[in-house]
Design a protein around this motif. Structure first.
Motif, PDB file in Angstrom:
ATOM      1  N   TYR A 155      77.907 -13.714  86.188  1.00 26.10           N
ATOM      2  CA  TYR A 155      78.228 -14.425  87.653  1.00 26.10           C
ATOM      3  C   TYR A 155      78.940 -14.339  88.419  1.00 26.10           C
ATOM      4  O   TYR A 155      80.805 -13.377  88.072  1.00 26.10           O
ATOM      5  CB  TYR A 155      79.164 -15.912  87.095  1.00 26.10           C
ATOM      6  CG  TYR A 155      80.498 -16.923  87.882  1.00 26.10           C
ATOM      7  CD1 TYR A 155      79.415 -17.872  88.576  1.00 26.10           C
ATOM      8  CD2 TYR A 155      81.590 -16.915  88.326  1.00 26.10           C
ATOM      9  CE1 TYR A 155      79.952 -18.536  89.581  1.00 26.10           C
ATOM     10  CE2 TYR A 155      82.232 -18.151  89.166  1.00 26.10           C
ATOM     11  CZ  TYR A 155      81.365 -18.414  89.852  1.00 26.10           C
ATOM     12  OH  TYR A 155      82.137 -19.092  91.140  1.00 26.10           O
ATOM     13  N   ALA A 189      76.334 -22.751  91.728  1.00 22.21           N
ATOM     14  CA  ALA A 189      75.856 -21.878  90.712  1.00 22.21           C
ATOM     15  C   ALA A 189      76.565 -22.648  89.429  1.00 22.21           C
ATOM     16  O   ALA A 189      76.156 -22.013  87.896  1.00 22.21           O
ATOM     17  CB  ALA A 189      77.412 -20.812  90.866  1.00 22.21           C
ATOM     18  N   GLU A 212      74.784 -22.468  85.222  1.00 31.30           N
ATOM     19  CA  GLU A 212      75.673 -22.372  83.742  1.00 31.30           C
ATOM     20  C   GLU A 212      75.555 -22.929  83.159  1.00 31.30           C
ATOM     21  O   GLU A 212      75.618 -23.048  81.886  1.00 31.30           O
ATOM     22  CB  GLU A 212      77.213 -22.080  84.879  1.00 31.30           C
ATOM     23  CG  GLU A 212      78.569 -21.938  83.405  1.00 31.30           C
ATOM     24  CD  GLU A 212      79.825 -21.853  84.005  1.00 31.30           C
ATOM     25  OE1 GLU A 212      80.818 -22.231  83.283  1.00 31.30           O
ATOM     26  OE2 GLU A 212      80.181 -22.514  84.734  1.00 31.30           O
TER      27      GLU A 212
END
Length: 296
Positions: free
Chosen positions: A249, A228, A232
């Motif tokens: 998120y 993740a 980002e």
């Protein structure tokens, strides 16, 4: 960056997958590529209710994931079912994969561009607005969507040369834990046989520049397959180039967070985030109060 702390998982429903297959087969089918040996690649199109060829609705092309090892076209059927109720047409295409074709990773990525060319050239006939078509995808499907949206890196760079003009591209890019960097460990599973120079040239993270379409990116914080943090950082770099980007998120969600039959709450959250973003960008119309047809 938005955070969604809820982790109320519902069990995966195999029956739903069969239902999605049936719904997919009911949609109009178009051949978007034909080979000399008679093989064809098809695309199923979900049209809004009472859609006509004279219409000019926005659209989304969904490139399915599966790391080029399994056909998973149905994963975006729930998304299509909802979006058509919002007046958005959805295209779910087939594309070649190494499991049943002798095709290299580079060929698959450029096939995504060929599909995009077909969509653009047939959009008006299909009752879609060519200037309001989004490309979206998960894992390798996200990589394919980015390959459609991002220009190639020029082979030779000169300080006095202007950047080459961008080809007509999508109105927006939407990533659901897409692969955004070919240096990532997960990329080793799909880009085998490529040398370092080829991988760098195809890496989305190395092709960012000013003038790109808006980006909607999302990821689950508990994803153990694709980082993740990578998504980002990619979204952050996208906006640093003065492009519009939004990162949704879901901190307690795992790799399969965007599937309706895995977690309807996450699905609803993502729909709301994406919908709001698309309306803000002027790509989709304001919601006229249509409920999520899957949750109703």
């Amino acid at each position: 960056m938005m955070s969604f702390p809820m982790d109320l998982l519902s069990p995966s429903d195999r029956l739903a997958e069969h239902r999605y297959q049936k719904l997919l087969r009911l949609q109009p089918e178009f051949v978007w590529r034909e080979f000399g040996d008679g093989e064809v690649l098809k695309a199923r199109v979900f049209f809004p209710p009472e859609h006509k060829s004279e219409d000019s609705v926005p659209g989304v092309v969904f490139f399915h994931g599966g790391l080029w090892s399994s056909y998973n076209v149905v994963e975006f059927v729930p998304w299509a079912l909802h979006l058509v109720s919002r007046g958005v047409a959805c295209i779910l295409p087939e594309y070649r994969m190494p499991v049943n074709y002798d095709v290299a990773p580079r060929d698959i990525l450029y096939e995504a561009r060929e599909l995009w060319a077909w969509v653009r050239s047939n959009a008006v006939e299909l009752g879609m607005d060519p200037s309001r078509i989004t490309v979206a995808g998960s894992d390798v499907g996200g990589l394919m969507a980015l390959h459609v949206a991002l220009p190639d890196v020029p082979k030779r760079r000169r300080w006095f040369r202007k950047a080459p003009p961008l080809p007509p591209g999508p109105a927006c890019v939407a990533l659901f834990r897409g692969i955004v960097d070919t240096d990532a460990r997960i990329a080793d599973r799909v880009l085998h046989g490529m040398n370092e120079e080829e991988r760098k040239a195809l890496s989305p993270s190395r092709r960012l520049r000013k003038g790109l379409p808006p980006l909607f990116a999302s990821h689950g914080g508990q994803d153990r397959m694709i980082s993740a943090r990578m998504t980002e950082e990619f979204c952050r770099e996208w906006t640093k180039k003065k492009n519009v980007g939004h990162y949704a998120y879901l901190d307690l969600a795992d790799h399969s967070y965007y599937h309706f039959n895995v977690n309807a709450r996450y699905f609803e959250f993502l729909l709301s985030e994406w919908d709001t973003f698309m309306v803000e960008q002027g790509i989709w119309e304001e919601d006229d109060g249509v409920d999520n047809v899957l949750l109703s």
